[in-house]
Design an enzyme around this catalytic site. Structure first.
Site, PDB file in Angstrom:
ATOM      1  N   SER A  67      -0.132   7.396  -6.767  1.00 24.57           N
ATOM      2  CA  SER A  67       0.677   8.027  -5.722  1.00 24.57           C
ATOM      3  C   SER A  67       0.923   9.475  -6.126  1.00 24.57           C
ATOM      4  CB  SER A  67       2.009   7.291  -5.558  1.00 24.57           C
ATOM      5  OG  SER A  67       2.808   7.478  -6.722  1.00 24.57           O
ATOM      6  N   ASP A 114      -3.172   7.110  -3.437  1.00 19.88           N
ATOM      7  CA  ASP A 114      -2.376   6.351  -2.465  1.00 19.88           C
ATOM      8  C   ASP A 114      -1.721   7.303  -1.456  1.00 19.88           C
ATOM      9  OD1 ASP A 114      -1.393   3.986  -1.406  1.00 19.88           O
ATOM     10  OD2 ASP A 114       0.192   3.744  -2.895  1.00 19.88           O
ATOM     11  N   ASP A 149      -1.986   9.154   4.720  1.00 19.24           N
ATOM     12  CA  ASP A 149      -0.967   8.407   5.456  1.00 19.24           C
ATOM     13  C   ASP A 149      -0.204   9.377   6.352  1.00 19.24           C
ATOM     14  OD1 ASP A 149       1.043   6.894   6.483  1.00 19.24           O
ATOM     15  OD2 ASP A 149       1.988   6.401   4.570  1.00 19.24           O
ATOM     16  N   GLU A 187       8.890   3.720  -0.719  1.00 23.38           N
ATOM     17  CA  GLU A 187       7.768   3.844  -1.644  1.00 23.38           C
ATOM     18  C   GLU A 187       7.617   5.293  -2.053  1.00 23.38           C
ATOM     19  OE1 GLU A 187       3.899   2.312  -3.380  1.00 23.38           O
ATOM     20  OE2 GLU A 187       5.882   1.527  -2.960  1.00 23.38           O
ATOM     21  N   GLY A 232       8.113  -3.251  -1.194  1.00 27.69           N
ATOM     22  CA  GLY A 232       9.201  -3.865  -1.946  1.00 27.69           C
ATOM     23  C   GLY A 232       9.173  -5.373  -1.833  1.00 27.69           C
ATOM     24  N   GLY A 269       2.294  -3.093   1.021  1.00 30.99           N
ATOM     25  CA  GLY A 269       3.495  -3.897   0.852  1.00 30.99           C
ATOM     26  C   GLY A 269       3.165  -5.320   0.443  1.00 30.99           C
ATOM     27  N   GLY A 270       2.184  -5.468  -0.452  1.00 34.70           N
ATOM     28  CA  GLY A 270       1.728  -6.807  -0.822  1.00 34.70           C
ATOM     29  C   GLY A 270       2.668  -7.560  -1.748  1.00 34.70           C
ATOM     30  N   SER A 271       3.497  -6.841  -2.514  1.00 35.77           N
ATOM     31  CA  SER A 271       4.386  -7.508  -3.479  1.00 35.77           C
ATOM     32  C   SER A 271       5.316  -8.489  -2.766  1.00 35.77           C
ATOM     33  CB  SER A 271       5.224  -6.472  -4.239  1.00 35.77           C
ATOM     34  OG  SER A 271       4.418  -5.669  -5.059  1.00 35.77           O
ATOM     35  N   ASP A 292       2.629  -2.963  -6.170  1.00 33.95           N
ATOM     36  CA  ASP A 292       3.364  -1.973  -6.958  1.00 33.95           C
ATOM     37  C   ASP A 292       4.679  -2.558  -7.476  1.00 33.95           C
ATOM     38  OD1 ASP A 292       4.132   0.393  -8.185  1.00 33.95           O
ATOM     39  OD2 ASP A 292       4.893   1.298  -6.352  1.00 33.95           O
TER      40      ASP A 292
END
Length: 331
Positions: A67, A114, A149, A187, A232, A269-271, A292
């Protein structure tokens, strides 16, 4: 790509950083075999090493990504970043470090940047300059891929800026990831926790706009389409993912193009996500999944557990449960 039994069968596949057709064919293979390659945000050599070690233990490819804030941290907070010079330097250092050590781990690796919002475009410009210099010298860019983004901007502006940069990336055979629809939560200092609920979900028209604009430039682009994603980890039920939206986007374009599952999607946002949502997202064309928060916690938890187990040896340089004159350097 479904004809290959293993990703190692892809022509040109190797241990170390891969770019261009090899990297893109790996994403094609992932879509054909219905799996996603995990992408981990890294902030220094220790976190890069951890990602590479995990990939090596599993015998699977990984994505090392940076990032803007993580890039600036990589080279140290003492370096000025008003013009994104620290972020540019840190990201490039991280990419070179990964290129040097990744072959020793015996797995393919993509190096990626990112979220880059509009205000961070000087960072993106600096990385592309490094890519172009690397391409002149070695015939491939420094980074495998980059993400723009611009999801906070109007869709037309978002996609047109992506197209401008993609035209610059395409001669280097580089992959672009873009986002349309907003990922919620917080993020890297960007707070989207209060965004309107409808902004968390993309539409078929959104993804068609991306396809119509970017596909004439190059096939090598992925879309972080929003399907309720939030950065998150939250209590179950607080995040309402709708991966079936990805399926509807694929089917919408399939009717137009006559090609099944034309899109390559990215899961942000996979976590903390539930397995069924991950499985469905992958089935509907997700080839990259970002992680992350889970790894941030794992990093801290390791330190916490060590401190708790060895706290008697960590109260000073000398003196521990074995004696007040015993040194603690080895702890």
């Amino acid at each position: 790509m479904s004809e290959y039994a293993s990703f190692w069968d892809i022509p040109g596949m190797k241990a170390g950083v891969i770019t261009g057709d090899v990297a893109w064919n790996l994403l094609k293979f992932a879509k054909a075999k219905e799996f996603a390659i995990p992408a981990f945000n890294c902030t220094g050599s220790s976190t890069i090493n951890s990602v590479l070690e995990a990939g090596a233990k599993l015998g699977r490819p990984v994505i090392v990504q940076f990032s803007e804030g993580g890039s600036a941290f990589f080279c140290g907070k003492a370096i000025a970043n008003g013009k994104k010079e620290a972020a540019i330097l840190g990201a490039c250092c991280g990419a070179h470090y990964t290129r040097n050590v990744a072959p020793a781990y015996g797995i393919p690796v993509l190096v990626h940047s990112d979220h880059c919002a509009k205000k961070l475009l000087p960072w993106f410009d600096g990385m592309l300059e490094a890519d172009e210099e690397h391409f002149k010298m070695y015939g491939e860019p420094l980074f495998s891929s980059h993400m723009l983004d611009l999801s906070e901007e109007p869709h037309d502006e978002n996609v047109s800026i992506c197209a401008k940069y993609f035209k610059r990336m395409a001669p280097m055979n580089q992959i672009l990831e873009m986002e349309i629809g907003i990922t919620g939560g917080v993020e890297d200092g960007v707070d989207n926790s209060g965004v309107a609920a409808d902004k968390l979900y993309s539409t078929a028209q959104d993804t068609q706009l991306v396809w119509d604009t970017l596909s004439p430039i190059s096939e090598k682009f992925t879309i972080a389409a929003a399907f309720g994603n939030v950065h998150g980890v939250y209590k179950p039920g607080n995040v309402k993912l709708q991966p079936e939206l990805l399926d509807s986007f694929q089917k919408h374009m399939e009717k137009i193009l006559g090609v099944p599952k034309p899109f390559f999607f990215v899961f942000h946002g996979g976590s903390g996500s539930e397995k069924k949502d991950i499985d469905n997202a992958v089935k509907f064309g997700v080839v990259k999944m970002n992680v992350d928060t889970d790894t941030q916690w794992a990093y801290w938890e390791g330190l916490l557990k060590f401190y708790k187990a060895k706290s008697g040896y960590l109260q000073g340089q000398i003196g521990n449960p074995e004696g007040e004159d015993k040194p603690n350097k080895s702890y």
